[in-house]
Design a protein around this motif. Sequence first.
Motif, PDB file in Angstrom:
ATOM      1  N   ILE A 873       0.842  -1.192   0.000  1.00 35.50           N
ATOM      2  CA  ILE A 873       0.000   0.000   0.000  1.00 35.50           C
ATOM      3  C   ILE A 873       0.876   1.241   0.000  1.00 35.50           C
ATOM      4  N   ALA A 874       0.341   2.343  -0.511  1.00 41.02           N
ATOM      5  CA  ALA A 874       1.029   3.629  -0.467  1.00 41.02           C
ATOM      6  C   ALA A 874       0.561   4.392   0.757  1.00 41.02           C
ATOM      7  N   PHE A 875       1.513   5.035   1.465  1.00 45.10           N
ATOM      8  CA  PHE A 875       1.214   5.708   2.723  1.00 45.10           C
ATOM      9  C   PHE A 875       1.065   7.200   2.471  1.00 45.10           C
ATOM     10  N   SER A 876       0.006   7.761   3.101  1.00 45.33           N
ATOM     11  CA  SER A 876      -0.209   9.199   3.004  1.00 45.33           C
ATOM     12  C   SER A 876       0.444   9.881   4.183  1.00 45.33           C
ATOM     13  N   GLU A 877       0.546  11.210   4.083  1.00 40.58           N
ATOM     14  CA  GLU A 877       1.178  11.969   5.167  1.00 40.58           C
ATOM     15  C   GLU A 877       0.357  11.817   6.445  1.00 40.58           C
ATOM     16  N   GLY A 878       1.041  11.465   7.541  1.00 40.90           N
ATOM     17  CA  GLY A 878       0.391  11.241   8.823  1.00 40.90           C
ATOM     18  C   GLY A 878       0.061   9.796   9.094  1.00 40.90           C
ATOM     19  N   ASP A 879       0.103   8.916   8.088  1.00 38.02           N
ATOM     20  CA  ASP A 879      -0.154   7.499   8.310  1.00 38.02           C
ATOM     21  C   ASP A 879       0.962   6.880   9.138  1.00 38.02           C
ATOM     22  N   ILE A 880       0.565   5.912   9.967  1.00 41.29           N
ATOM     23  CA  ILE A 880       1.545   5.132  10.718  1.00 41.29           C
ATOM     24  C   ILE A 880       1.950   3.933   9.864  1.00 41.29           C
ATOM     25  N   ILE A 881       3.258   3.739   9.720  1.00 41.47           N
ATOM     26  CA  ILE A 881       3.787   2.606   8.967  1.00 41.47           C
ATOM     27  C   ILE A 881       4.113   1.501   9.965  1.00 41.47           C
ATOM     28  N   TYR A 882       3.453   0.357   9.808  1.00 40.10           N
ATOM     29  CA  TYR A 882       3.681  -0.775  10.702  1.00 40.10           C
ATOM     30  C   TYR A 882       4.589  -1.771   9.975  1.00 40.10           C
ATOM     31  N   GLY A 883       5.780  -1.976  10.526  1.00 43.37           N
ATOM     32  CA  GLY A 883       6.718  -2.915   9.925  1.00 43.37           C
ATOM     33  C   GLY A 883       6.730  -4.221  10.675  1.00 43.37           C
ATOM     34  N   ARG A 884       6.850  -5.314   9.945  1.00 42.48           N
ATOM     35  CA  ARG A 884       6.810  -6.631  10.583  1.00 42.48           C
ATOM     36  C   ARG A 884       7.816  -7.543   9.891  1.00 42.48           C
ATOM     37  N   VAL A 885       8.608  -8.240  10.684  1.00 41.75           N
ATOM     38  CA  VAL A 885       9.554  -9.247  10.188  1.00 41.75           C
ATOM     39  C   VAL A 885       9.145 -10.572  10.801  1.00 41.75           C
ATOM     40  N   MET A 886       9.042 -11.608   9.947  1.00 43.24           N
ATOM     41  CA  MET A 886       8.638 -12.906  10.464  1.00 43.24           C
ATOM     42  C   MET A 886       9.345 -14.007   9.686  1.00 43.24           C
ATOM     43  N   VAL A 887       9.577 -15.112  10.379  1.00 42.89           N
ATOM     44  CA  VAL A 887      10.162 -16.284   9.730  1.00 42.89           C
ATOM     45  C   VAL A 887       9.190 -16.775   8.677  1.00 42.89           C
ATOM     46  N   ASP A 888       9.714 -17.191   7.516  1.00 46.11           N
ATOM     47  CA  ASP A 888       8.884 -17.594   6.384  1.00 46.11           C
ATOM     48  C   ASP A 888       7.833 -18.604   6.834  1.00 46.11           C
ATOM     49  N   PRO A 889       6.528 -18.228   6.805  1.00 43.74           N
ATOM     50  CA  PRO A 889       5.489 -19.144   7.301  1.00 43.74           C
ATOM     51  C   PRO A 889       5.355 -20.387   6.432  1.00 43.74           C
ATOM     52  N   VAL A 890       5.861 -20.324   5.216  1.00 43.11           N
ATOM     53  CA  VAL A 890       5.738 -21.495   4.342  1.00 43.11           C
ATOM     54  C   VAL A 890       6.522 -22.664   4.921  1.00 43.11           C
ATOM     55  N   GLN A 891       7.601 -22.373   5.656  1.00 42.27           N
ATOM     56  CA  GLN A 891       8.418 -23.454   6.203  1.00 42.27           C
ATOM     57  C   GLN A 891       7.763 -24.111   7.415  1.00 42.27           C
ATOM     58  N   ILE A1065       9.470   2.257   0.690  1.00 42.33           N
ATOM     59  CA  ILE A1065       8.256   2.828   1.278  1.00 42.33           C
ATOM     60  C   ILE A1065       7.557   3.646   0.200  1.00 42.33           C
ATOM     61  N   ALA A1066       6.372   3.193  -0.194  1.00 45.69           N
ATOM     62  CA  ALA A1066       5.610   3.920  -1.222  1.00 45.69           C
ATOM     63  C   ALA A1066       4.816   5.030  -0.554  1.00 45.69           C
ATOM     64  N   LEU A1067       5.057   6.270  -0.963  1.00 49.50           N
ATOM     65  CA  LEU A1067       4.366   7.421  -0.389  1.00 49.50           C
ATOM     66  C   LEU A1067       3.359   7.958  -1.397  1.00 49.50           C
ATOM     67  N   ASP A1068       2.172   8.255  -0.876  1.00 46.82           N
ATOM     68  CA  ASP A1068       1.112   8.811  -1.721  1.00 46.82           C
ATOM     69  C   ASP A1068       0.990  10.298  -1.406  1.00 46.82           C
ATOM     70  N   ARG A1069       1.474  11.139  -2.326  1.00 46.20           N
ATOM     71  CA  ARG A1069       1.450  12.583  -2.100  1.00 46.20           C
ATOM     72  C   ARG A1069       0.209  13.250  -2.706  1.00 46.20           C
ATOM     73  N   THR A1070      -0.696  12.436  -3.246  1.00 43.03           N
ATOM     74  CA  THR A1070      -1.877  13.020  -3.918  1.00 43.03           C
ATOM     75  C   THR A1070      -3.033  13.251  -2.975  1.00 43.03           C
ATOM     76  N   ARG A1071      -3.009  12.666  -1.780  1.00 44.81           N
ATOM     77  CA  ARG A1071      -4.133  12.859  -0.842  1.00 44.81           C
ATOM     78  C   ARG A1071      -3.582  13.131   0.551  1.00 44.81           C
ATOM     79  N   GLU A1072      -4.425  13.658   1.422  1.00 44.34           N
ATOM     80  CA  GLU A1072      -4.008  13.955   2.787  1.00 44.34           C
ATOM     81  C   GLU A1072      -4.074  12.688   3.624  1.00 44.34           C
ATOM     82  N   GLY A1073      -3.710  12.828   4.901  1.00 45.40           N
ATOM     83  CA  GLY A1073      -3.694  11.679   5.787  1.00 45.40           C
ATOM     84  C   GLY A1073      -5.079  11.082   5.955  1.00 45.40           C
ATOM     85  N   SER A1074      -5.134   9.884   6.524  1.00 49.38           N
ATOM     86  CA  SER A1074      -6.391   9.154   6.707  1.00 49.38           C
ATOM     87  C   SER A1074      -7.300   9.897   7.676  1.00 49.38           C
ATOM     88  N   GLY A1075      -8.612   9.623   7.568  1.00 48.21           N
ATOM     89  CA  GLY A1075      -9.567  10.323   8.415  1.00 48.21           C
ATOM     90  C   GLY A1075      -9.396  10.019   9.874  1.00 48.21           C
TER      91      GLY A1075
END
Length: 1154
Positions: A873-891, A1065-1075
């Motif tokens: 997803i592209a993040f707008s200004e003010g959005d919180i970016i949640y990062g997650r690292v996990m062991v490959d669930p396929v294994q 990090i994909a940033l969306d500069r065309t719209r404001e932050g989420s409601g």
Amino acid sequence: MDYHVDESDNFVEVRVWRTGTDLSKTATVTVRSRKTDPVSAEAGVDYVGISRNLDFAPGVNMQTFRVTILDDLGQPVLEGTEKFELVLRMPVNGILGEPGKAIVFINDSVSDLPKVQFREGVYIGNENDGQISTMVYRSGDVSYKSTVRCYTRQGSAEVATDFDERPNTDASIITFLPGEVEKPCVVVLTDDTIHEEGEELRLVLGNPKSTSPFGASVGTQSETIIKIKDDADKPIIKFGETKFSVSEPKESGQVSVVRVLVLRVGDASQVSVVRVHTKDGSATSGEDYHPVSEDIVFKEGETQHVVEVEVLFDGVREMREAFTIHLKPDENMVAETQMSKAIVYIEETNSMADVTFPSVPQVVSLLLYDDMGSRAKDGLQPPAGYPVVCVTACNQKYSDYEKTGSICTSENINDTLTRYRWLVSAPKGADGVTSPMREVDFNTFFTSSKLITLDSIYFQSGSRVQCAARAVNSNGDEGLELSSAIVSISTVEGMCQPRKVGTVGAEPFSAKLRYTGADDPDHANLIKLTVTMPHMDGMLPVVSTRPLSNFELTLSPDGTRVGNHRCSNLLDYNEVSTRHGFLTDSTKNSELIGETSPYQYSTSLRGASTLRFYRNLNLEACLWEFVSYYDMSELLTDCGGTIGTDGQVLNLVQSYVTLRVPLHVSYVFHSPVGSGGWQHFDLQSELRLTFVYDTAILWKEGISSPPQAELQGALYPTSMRINEHGRLVVNFRTEARFRGLFVTSHSASSLSSMIMCADHPGLTFNLTLVRSEPTYNQPLQQWTFSSDFAVRDYSGTYTVKLVPCTSTPNQEYTLPPVCNPRDPITFDLDIRFQQVSDPVAVEFNLNTQMFLLSKKSLWLSDGTMGFGQESDIAFSEGDIIYGRVMVDPVQNLGDSFICNIEKVFLCTGADGYVPKYNPAKAEFGCLADSPSLLYRFKIIDKAQPETQAKYFGNTDFRALLAVDDPEALSLVKQPGSDGFRVDSSAMFQGAAGREWYIHTIYTVRSRENANRGIGKRSLEYHSVAQGSSLAIADRPRSRRSAGGAPDLVDDIGAENNRGTNIMHIALDRTREGSGKDLAAAGILPQELSSQGGEEGLVTTVGVLVGLLLTVLVVIILALLVRSKQRKKEEVPKGSGSREPMVTQACGGNDSSEV
């Protein structure tokens, strides 16, 4: 039946036929020859008689036989047509039919007919020979009288001007009497004094006649070519004599005149101009004679001139001196110069002092100078490659000095004033013949032939060497000269012998260009040029950036070297016009300790200039090394260097430039019999040095069109990128350096502007003219081209062909332009550009996956249902970016592994640079400072939170690990997973279009090894999930230089259970932050405009209603959450503060320590 045959055919073939209805039986018939009546041809004279049976087998109806014809080839006699008969007799099993007789006619009127022709196809003669005689020979029956016309036909040679005509009349007849077989046909030539190039005419034979009844004929060689050369009239200018002798004047103020005759022989009908000049030998201009340099003009008809040279009185008693006079080539290129060098000897008239050495000098190697008493008498031959020394009887090193020293003292001989000269001859040939001894009268810019020593460049293995020493008394009066015995240079011993003894030639050399950099203590920010070449005995190495020729002049001490070879080893340290040179004022290499050979660094014996040159020779290694330093301007203006085509590097800030420096290296050897005294082996190379430089500074020169192009222009690249489809896009501007402009195409020409790349032949491009200045006066134009396809590596040389369109001087600019299209101008643009591969190789991410999510619920979920497209997803200004690292669930590793995030970095590249992690290629992503990174922040460090960067400008990153976020308890409890969150607002502080990347470092361990605690918090940081575990902080490490790998890199890999990953990090500069975020901040969206009072009223009411509903919903949710928290008493409490205990970093930092 009749048969006709020529006498020269050798035989006649006759057929006999059998006819009838029954040919099943064998038949026989006899065939015989007989004379005719009257007798004509005779058997044994004209043919071979025949009488034989012809057998017909059953079914055969035809037989053939041959009758041999005799030719009177040895003595042809023209007999006319003769005949004999063939008859059939005595048939068996058949009867004779008609005809039963055949007549054979023998004709020799062709083969024995008198025939005349030229013996050769081409005859060559000189104009001054007066005539050219060609030979015409006759064949066939020569017993008759024959005649033939031999007449001329002009070609480039003309009648009367070049030869006397032989007309096609009876006046040009050649007569053959009976028995004659050869007669000359003479062409008379006209000899004049005008030089002409080679000319031609033709001689033709025709109208043959004979007293024979059948006449005569002309053979195949009926024509011949006459070539007339005019060597005698070739204009040649030369000295009348090549040796002159003149006596020095007896008194001061007097002069002696040498009259040197300059002759012109041959054609004197044109004007020739030659320059005559003198050149010093042992005599010095200005002291011993007045120098001459003048033009001699040979006017029409003039054949000689006299050049007068004045010889001066110098008042010094000296031995015979000499200088040379030279002729330069004809400036009008009419005459050839020969014997262009003459020598003038000045004889000393002052009576010599009556002093002489008591014994002849000795020639020994400088290696044995200290050991003459014991070894010189052994007759040892001096080795090649080291100087020889002339030891007089008054020298303390002389082998019999204990006997001669007292005589020298009594004669008042001052050996320090001794005058020396040297004589050398070439090695003897294979046949044992020796060459005459010749005086070495040629000084180079670093050696002299008048010293006590003779440098090793003047002789080679097998050469014969002799010295002549003239004694001088204490008053400076010169005495008699004594010559040493002739010494042969050893063919066995040498300092640096060639690989094949007895041969000389050019060995490979090595040349390098290197930029010294700013840290060089002595030569900062210069370009170091190093030339290394192997040494051979007798070799003189010459290095220059200009072509080398005429070594007699190039090596001489006069100043022509200085102007022609500014960047060479031909210049002494005080002649160098650049800041540095190959030769310095040092006479010894500072890196060498002591002498490797006796008197190797003796200035008194060898001369300071010689030692300055030989400082570059490592005699032990037999290796020359010439080193000099230049700046860019010197290489371009003085050394003949050129700036090559520029190509852009990874970004627009820096670019490549290639400096090309030509290098000419000659291996020169002295040759007493060679042209000018030197033989040389010339090599050529080109050195290239590629710089990375600031585009904005050096793009100003642009890429010029080829110098041979009729129209000139310049191309300036301005930007380069790879678009979202992976295609190359290049923007550039052009400047037309002619009146007109560049066009993509023109209706009057089939040619069009285009882009090609030889390195990518399958790649096509779309070229577009973006804008152009509205003028024909050298307009600036902006262009762009893009590739029609995408490839991974776009590196290569791109050929830009633009169609120039010229206009008349007074023509005004119009749209569309009115101009004349011309042939395209070519520009070569070097591009270094690649698509970025995966940011992190699989070997470094330890089979883990990294996700960036916008929904907190997904971030906290167990991930069993997958994240779908929510991770892209592209993040707008003010959005919180949640990062997650996990062991490959396929294994499906279950809860056997624990994943812990240790550090999180945030960075953005300069001008589109995409960070990658590949330590083997010195690419460290966001972990280390790099010129390719514009901003770099460490936003999370689990072990050292005080080193985190908290702000970008005035905007807080609000970065938290999941372990420090009470609301992320469910994520922390999940096996094989960890996470973090960061506010996207700070990333919108940069310029529009800036791309950001997030780089994480984490550990993946089995649960039983998890308590090793690499990188975990110290005691005051309580882990929500691992509350009882004690953490051990990383030991601080010293920061490495920017160019080296960070310390963390050494720990990343499967062997240390530490992995890393990078995500865009994909940033969306065309719209404001989420409601949600805006509402939390108390900000509501507002309509930008209203059209009337009614619409405004409706809008206002709607907003108020919305606000009221929102407040009610928030109150209800708050009550529900509070009631649930009271029920959950089993939940352990975290640390006293919900915020991480970190110190605030400086808000202005754009990087932080690892």
